[in-house]
Design a protein around this motif. Structure first.
Motif, PDB file in Angstrom:
ATOM      1  N   SER A 238       0.803  -1.225   0.000  1.00  0.00           N
ATOM      2  CA  SER A 238       0.000   0.000   0.000  1.00  0.00           C
ATOM      3  C   SER A 238       0.833   1.271   0.000  1.00  0.00           C
ATOM      4  CB  SER A 238      -0.948  -0.002   1.207  1.00  0.00           C
ATOM      5  OG  SER A 238      -0.213  -0.053   2.413  1.00  0.00           O
ATOM      6  N   GLU A 239       2.045   1.217   0.576  1.00  0.00           N
ATOM      7  CA  GLU A 239       2.842   2.429   0.753  1.00  0.00           C
ATOM      8  C   GLU A 239       3.941   2.618  -0.293  1.00  0.00           C
ATOM      9  OE1 GLU A 239       2.525   4.904   2.807  1.00  0.00           O
ATOM     10  OE2 GLU A 239       0.888   4.152   4.025  1.00  0.00           O
ATOM     11  N   LEU A 240       4.491   1.528  -0.799  1.00  0.00           N
ATOM     12  CA  LEU A 240       5.638   1.656  -1.706  1.00  0.00           C
ATOM     13  C   LEU A 240       5.301   2.399  -3.001  1.00  0.00           C
ATOM     14  CD1 LEU A 240       8.599   1.060  -2.003  1.00  0.00           C
ATOM     15  CD2 LEU A 240       8.026  -1.205  -2.918  1.00  0.00           C
ATOM     16  N   PRO A 241       4.174   2.113  -3.669  1.00  0.00           N
ATOM     17  CA  PRO A 241       3.855   2.884  -4.880  1.00  0.00           C
ATOM     18  C   PRO A 241       3.700   4.380  -4.598  1.00  0.00           C
ATOM     19  CG  PRO A 241       2.503   0.913  -4.762  1.00  0.00           C
ATOM     20  CD  PRO A 241       3.186   1.039  -3.437  1.00  0.00           C
ATOM     21  N   ALA A 242       3.029   4.723  -3.500  1.00  0.00           N
ATOM     22  CA  ALA A 242       2.850   6.135  -3.153  1.00  0.00           C
ATOM     23  C   ALA A 242       4.185   6.808  -2.857  1.00  0.00           C
ATOM     24  CB  ALA A 242       1.919   6.269  -1.953  1.00  0.00           C
ATOM     25  N   ALA A 243       5.089   6.066  -2.199  1.00  0.00           N
ATOM     26  CA  ALA A 243       6.403   6.624  -1.886  1.00  0.00           C
ATOM     27  C   ALA A 243       7.178   6.917  -3.161  1.00  0.00           C
ATOM     28  CB  ALA A 243       7.187   5.657  -1.004  1.00  0.00           C
ATOM     29  N   ILE A 244       7.166   5.993  -4.110  1.00  0.00           N
ATOM     30  CA  ILE A 244       7.888   6.194  -5.369  1.00  0.00           C
ATOM     31  C   ILE A 244       7.287   7.353  -6.147  1.00  0.00           C
ATOM     32  CG2 ILE A 244       8.447   5.151  -7.589  1.00  0.00           C
ATOM     33  CD1 ILE A 244       8.598   2.455  -6.186  1.00  0.00           C
ATOM     34  N   CYS A 245       5.965   7.399  -6.221  1.00  0.00           N
ATOM     35  CA  CYS A 245       5.304   8.462  -6.981  1.00  0.00           C
ATOM     36  C   CYS A 245       5.544   9.839  -6.362  1.00  0.00           C
ATOM     37  CB  CYS A 245       3.795   8.185  -7.068  1.00  0.00           C
ATOM     38  SG  CYS A 245       3.372   6.735  -8.064  1.00  0.00           S
ATOM     39  N   SER A 246       5.586   9.907  -5.032  1.00  0.00           N
ATOM     40  CA  SER A 246       5.802  11.200  -4.374  1.00  0.00           C
ATOM     41  C   SER A 246       7.195  11.735  -4.653  1.00  0.00           C
ATOM     42  CB  SER A 246       5.573  11.068  -2.871  1.00  0.00           C
ATOM     43  OG  SER A 246       6.527  10.200  -2.281  1.00  0.00           O
ATOM     44  N   PHE A 247       8.180  10.846  -4.759  1.00  0.00           N
ATOM     45  CA  PHE A 247       9.541  11.293  -5.045  1.00  0.00           C
ATOM     46  C   PHE A 247       9.714  11.656  -6.517  1.00  0.00           C
ATOM     47  CE2 PHE A 247      10.682   9.330  -0.968  1.00  0.00           C
ATOM     48  CZ  PHE A 247      11.579  10.275  -0.487  1.00  0.00           C
ATOM     49  N   LEU A 248       8.997  10.957  -7.406  1.00  0.00           N
ATOM     50  CA  LEU A 248       9.120  11.253  -8.828  1.00  0.00           C
ATOM     51  C   LEU A 248       8.403  12.538  -9.206  1.00  0.00           C
ATOM     52  CD1 LEU A 248       8.707   7.694 -10.393  1.00  0.00           C
ATOM     53  CD2 LEU A 248      10.813   8.992 -10.074  1.00  0.00           C
ATOM     54  N   SER A 249       7.307  12.852  -8.496  1.00  0.00           N
ATOM     55  CA  SER A 249       6.532  14.078  -8.720  1.00  0.00           C
ATOM     56  C   SER A 249       6.094  14.203 -10.177  1.00  0.00           C
ATOM     57  CB  SER A 249       7.353  15.310  -8.315  1.00  0.00           C
ATOM     58  OG  SER A 249       7.694  15.262  -6.951  1.00  0.00           O
ATOM     59  N   THR A 250       5.650  13.110 -10.747  1.00  0.00           N
ATOM     60  CA  THR A 250       5.173  13.126 -12.124  1.00  0.00           C
ATOM     61  C   THR A 250       3.670  12.961 -12.175  1.00  0.00           C
ATOM     62  OG1 THR A 250       5.558  10.739 -12.279  1.00  0.00           O
ATOM     63  CG2 THR A 250       7.330  12.198 -13.031  1.00  0.00           C
ATOM     64  N   GLU A 251       3.077  13.423 -13.253  1.00  0.00           N
ATOM     65  CA  GLU A 251       1.634  13.312 -13.428  1.00  0.00           C
ATOM     66  C   GLU A 251       1.291  12.006 -14.152  1.00  0.00           C
ATOM     67  OE1 GLU A 251      -0.424  15.420 -12.133  1.00  0.00           O
ATOM     68  OE2 GLU A 251       1.093  16.856 -11.457  1.00  0.00           O
ATOM     69  N   ASN A 252       0.040  11.594 -14.002  1.00  0.00           N
ATOM     70  CA  ASN A 252      -0.486  10.420 -14.700  1.00  0.00           C
ATOM     71  C   ASN A 252       0.386   9.182 -14.471  1.00  0.00           C
ATOM     72  OD1 ASN A 252      -2.564  12.009 -15.847  1.00  0.00           O
ATOM     73  ND2 ASN A 252      -1.179  12.650 -17.509  1.00  0.00           N
ATOM     74  N   THR A 253       0.557   8.835 -13.215  1.00  0.00           N
ATOM     75  CA  THR A 253       1.367   7.658 -12.873  1.00  0.00           C
ATOM     76  C   THR A 253       0.519   6.411 -12.644  1.00  0.00           C
ATOM     77  OG1 THR A 253       1.276   8.236 -10.513  1.00  0.00           O
ATOM     78  CG2 THR A 253       3.132   9.099 -11.801  1.00  0.00           C
TER      79      THR A 253
END
Length: 457
Positions: free
Chosen positions: A141-156
């Motif tokens: 539940s947390e790992l995808p959100a962690a990666i996306c928050s660091f990448l700061s990209t749209e439409n992930t």
């Protein structure tokens, strides 16, 4: 060849001062034969291993438990559970020295014959499978959100790294599996020390971020919990409650029992402790439980004072909703993920040990059995983590059944059966209290949880 049950082996080490020797008495009887302990783990490494066995996903659920019982109610229950957990470890260590048995499963056989060994083995396997699945659930539940928050990209949403199940499989194969393959628990002391540092950082961030989220909680664009719905936000929501009694309180003690259960790892850690003795291992357990209690209480208190009645069953979800781009929240999320990731191999060790004792009793170490049991256990845990809908269900069910038995019921029963001490003795009376408390707590909590499920469905 018959050997008395009080057979011990003395380890003597020479002091650096003069030529005096200090001897530690260590029991080494198992299955009627003398066993050689794999000693060598330092005192500090053993403390870190024990704290890593204690602390993990449980720290994320204790703020929810405080929101369900109130500050004073939670404090009383946490002190009670921690004290009983420490006392039950004392009984296990006494039995270990009394009988020479260094296995929880063998203590069950000594007390209740073959059924006792089977019950303990099944409980250990089920408890640790539940614990590992809860840890992997957090990763999912947390790992995808962690990666996306660091990448700061749209439409992930369609990106491969946004798929929690795929990431979970990759992490399990690349990190968990190699660490779980170690045959000795002492090797995990290094990863355990890192895990402890991550947990400390989590507690610090929870304290600091208490003043970053306003109360009443904002409504604009925030994700609210499914359990609590905000209607008219007011200052009354920001008043801490001292005592709370509700259906949700049924999850409190099982969550605490789940959080403090380390008994399946106590004897393996004892076996590999450098210069092992009961007093030395008791000091390890006292320090480990004391430091864990402190971190548990701090994180639960400030987590509750941040969200009050709107605490999620998994504390990090609240920070994700209100501070999604905060750098400290992002880094603590990674820290908790690493801590949980490094805990899974340690929890896997006693589960695999129980499986090999139940299914391959009497056989020596075999890499084929070792690898096969490791792969099967991790496969089961991985499937559960993928399909479990809510981590609160794991805390409640496992905590009220297996955790209750391993932490309270089994140590009390085993001591009463093996020690032959009069019931009026202090330890016998304490053992009886453990059994009664564990049975009542487990039965009431599990009944309320099942009734709640039925009503909600």
């Amino acid at each position: 060849m018959s050997i008395n049950s009080d057979l011990h082996l003395n380890f003597c080490t020479k002091s650096n001062v003069g030529s005096t020797e200090s001897c530690e008495t260590t029991p080494l009887l198992q299955n009627g034969t003398v066993q050689t302990r794999a000693t060598g783990a330092s005192f500090a490494s053993s403390v870190f291993n024990l704290m890593n066995a204690i602390m993990g996903s449980g720290i994320l659920g204790l703020a929810y438990a405080m929101a369900s019982t109130g500050i004073v109610g939670f404090s009383v229950l946490l002190v009670l559970v921690a004290s009983l957990a420490s006392y039950s470890i004392h009984l296990l260590l006494r039995l270990c020295d009394l009988t020479g048995i260094n296995s929880y499963e063998e203590l069950g056989e000594k007390a209740l014959k073959k059924p006792g060994k089977i019950m303990v083995g099944i409980a250990i396997v089920a408890q640790n499978i539940g614990a590992m699945s809860s840890y992997l659930f957090i990763l999912k539940s947390e790992l995808p959100a962690a990666i996306c928050s660091f990448l700061s990209t749209e439409n992930t949403e369609n990106a491969w790294y946004a798929d929690g199940r795929l990431l979970l499989i990759l992490v399990t194969v690349c990190v968990v599996l190699p660490l779980a393959m170690f045959p000795k628990i002492g090797f995990l002391g290094y990863t355990s020390s890192l895990s402890f540092i991550f947990i400390v950082y989590f507690a610090i961030v929870v304290v600091v971020k208490k003043w970053s989220i306003p109360c009443p909680l904002p409504h604009n664009g925030t994700k609210l919990t499914s359990t609590f719905k905000i209607s008219n936000a007011s200052d009354s929501e920001c008043t801490p409650k001292l005592f709370i009694m509700s259906v949700r309180s049924a999850y409190a003690i099982p969550t605490m029992a789940f959080a403090f259960l380390c008994h399946t790892a106590i004897l393996p850690i004892y076996c590999e402790l450098e210069r092992p003795s009961k007093s030395r291992m008791q000091n390890v357990s006292n320090i480990g439980i004391g430091l864990s209690f402190l971190l548990y209480f701090i994180s639960a208190l400030f987590g509750y004072l941040t969200f009050y009645g709107h605490v999620e069953s998994e504390l990090l979800l609240g920070y994700n909703a209100y501070l999604p781009r905060d750098i400290m929240v992002m880094t603590v999320r990674v820290a908790i993920l690493l801590s949980v990731l490094l805990t899974v191999p340690l929890i896997h060790f006693p589960a695999r040990k129980a499986v090999t004792l139940l299914l391959f009793e009497g056989r020596g170490f075999s890499w084929r059995i070792h690898i096969t049991s490791t792969l099967i256990l991790l496969s089961v845990v991985l499937m559960l983590a993928i399909f479990v809908p809510d981590i609160r269900n794991v805390f409640g069910v496992v905590g009220s059944t297996m955790s209750s038995c391993l932490l309270f019921v089994f140590p009390g029963i085993f001591y009463l059966k093996i020690s032959n001490q009069p019931l009026r003795s202090i330890d016998s009376a304490g053992a009886l209290i453990l059994v009664v408390f564990g049975v009542i707590m487990g039965a009431i909590s599990l009944t309320v949880i099942i009734v709640t499920w039925i009503m909600n469905s």
